[in-house]
Design a protein around this motif. Structure first.
Motif, mmCIF file in Angstrom:
data_model
loop_
_atom_site.group_PDB
_atom_site.id
_atom_site.type_symbol
_atom_site.label_atom_id
_atom_site.label_comp_id
_atom_site.label_asym_id
_atom_site.label_seq_id
_atom_site.Cartn_x
_atom_site.Cartn_y
_atom_site.Cartn_z
ATOM 1 N N TYR A 1 0.834 -1.209 0.000
ATOM 2 C CA TYR A 1 0.000 0.000 0.000
ATOM 3 C C TYR A 1 0.864 1.252 0.000
ATOM 4 N N MET A 2 1.872 1.297 0.857
ATOM 5 C CA MET A 2 2.702 2.488 0.991
ATOM 6 C C MET A 2 3.438 2.812 -0.307
ATOM 7 N N PHE A 3 4.000 1.785 -0.959
ATOM 8 C CA PHE A 3 4.757 2.015 -2.191
ATOM 9 C C PHE A 3 3.836 2.495 -3.313
ATOM 10 N N MET A 4 2.687 1.828 -3.473
ATOM 11 C CA MET A 4 1.766 2.253 -4.528
ATOM 12 C C MET A 4 1.237 3.651 -4.259
ATOM 13 N N ARG A 5 0.881 3.911 -3.010
ATOM 14 C CA ARG A 5 0.350 5.236 -2.647
ATOM 15 C C ARG A 5 1.360 6.332 -2.982
ATOM 16 N N ARG A 6 2.643 6.078 -2.705
ATOM 17 C CA ARG A 6 3.691 7.058 -2.968
ATOM 18 C C ARG A 6 3.918 7.239 -4.466
#
Length: 332
Positions: free
Chosen positions: A293-298
């Motif tokens: 989630y964090m990588f895609m969100r960024r």
């Protein structure tokens, strides 16, 4: 003699139905579960305000069904086109590896102001709207919890100083989001919902799933960009090369291999997450990590920002310079 403007108030339901095809000022109150930029930000027919006691936005516009009567019917409540444009523009002001903004709107109650035209950049108008919003919150506190239309803030808000973000680009992003691009708006809305879900640890799988919607929207947006550049029927490999050319090559990273695809490293886990049984077998749990989630969100936020404006922010060039040794990590 100058005409004095009448005191602001709420538009009742009967007047709201009468004016339903005209632009109206809609208020959205944001819950304390989010992370917001402190201060007041005014754009054409739009205002966002965040202080320790209340966070709200004001937008003059129309809902989706009036904006576009051809859209499919849905019973789900969401942000209006104007509010989604404002929230998206603020989200796009994030910087690489910096603080994250999380917008958590209360969509069950979106009161309307009884006003034809307001000077939103006027401090007195802002103060009057804020008083109305605070009054609405106090009214809700007096109502039995199960009958409340929205939840008033129960604790102080978590606010970032505007210096954490590229707020100077806010007008640029706001302008780039007009006219409405359904794919980009759907992608930004999915990122907002992913952030909301991420505030509840039990829904982090769903947060990642929402990012998959944004991922698909970004892929379509990249394909459209490639079509406009002259590539016929661009593939996932073409999209991967686009990412490399605009985001990885400046850092000296190697070009994608012949088999690499747009976010190809996430393909199998996305299939197993969305399909309990697939050619990869049957799985009782989603094969995810919170970092997905964090990588895609960024990354997706940055992709949308670039696709909309056609340029990187100063933060990108700074990171490139640091990586190449042209600038020290904490040098401005």
């Amino acid at each position: 003699m100058a005409r004095t403007r009448a005191k602001l108030g709420w538009l009742d339901s009967a007047d709201a139905r009468h004016r339903q095809r005209r632009p109206v000022y809609e208020i959205v109150i944001f819950r304390e579960l989010g992370l917001y930029p402190r201060g007041t930000y005014v754009l054409p027919d739009s205002l966002f305000h965040a202080d320790d006691e209340v966070v709200f936005s004001v937008v003059r516009g129309v809902p989706w069904d009036i904006f576009d009567p051809e859209l499919p019917f849905t019973e789900l409540r969401s942000l209006s086109p104007g509010h989604l444009r404002l929230v998206s523009a603020l989200m796009l002001c994030e910087v690489r590896n910096g603080s994250r903004l999380i917008f958590y709107p209360e969509i069950e109650s979106r009161p309307l102001l009884d006003a034809r035209r307001l000077q939103l950049d006027s401090p007195s108008v802002l103060a009057e709207i804020r008083d109305l919003v605070m009054g609405r919150c106090r009214e809700q506190l007096a109502i039995e919890r199960v009958r409340r239309h929205f939840r008033p803030p129960e604790r102080p808000y978590d606010l970032w100083t505007h210096s954490e973000f590229a707020i100077h680009r806010l007008p640029e992003f706001f302008e780039a989001l007009n006219p409405v691009d359904y794919v980009v708006y759907r992608g930004m809305h999915a990122l907002m919902k992913a952030d909301m879900l991420s505030r509840h640890p039990e829904f982090r799988e769903e947060a990642t799933t929402a990012c998959y919607v944004a991922l698909d929207a970004s892929f379509s947006a990249v394909q459209e960009h490639l079509v406009q550049s002259g590539i016929v029927n661009p593939s996932a490999r073409d999209a991967a090369q686009w990412v490399h050319r605009h985001f990885n090559e400046p850092f000296g990273l190697p070009a994608p291999g012949a088999d690499e695809r747009y976010f190809g490293e996430m393909y199998e886990q996305r299939i197993m997450t969305l399909h309990p049984k697939s050619r990869h077998g049957a799985v009782p749990v989603a094969p995810l990590m919170y970092e997905d989630y964090m990588f895609m969100r960024r990354d997706l936020r940055e992709f949308f920002a670039y696709l909309l404006t056609g340029r990187h922010g100063e933060d990108f060039q700074r990171d490139v310079d640091v990586h190449l040794g042209k600038r020290r990590p904490y040098e401005r």
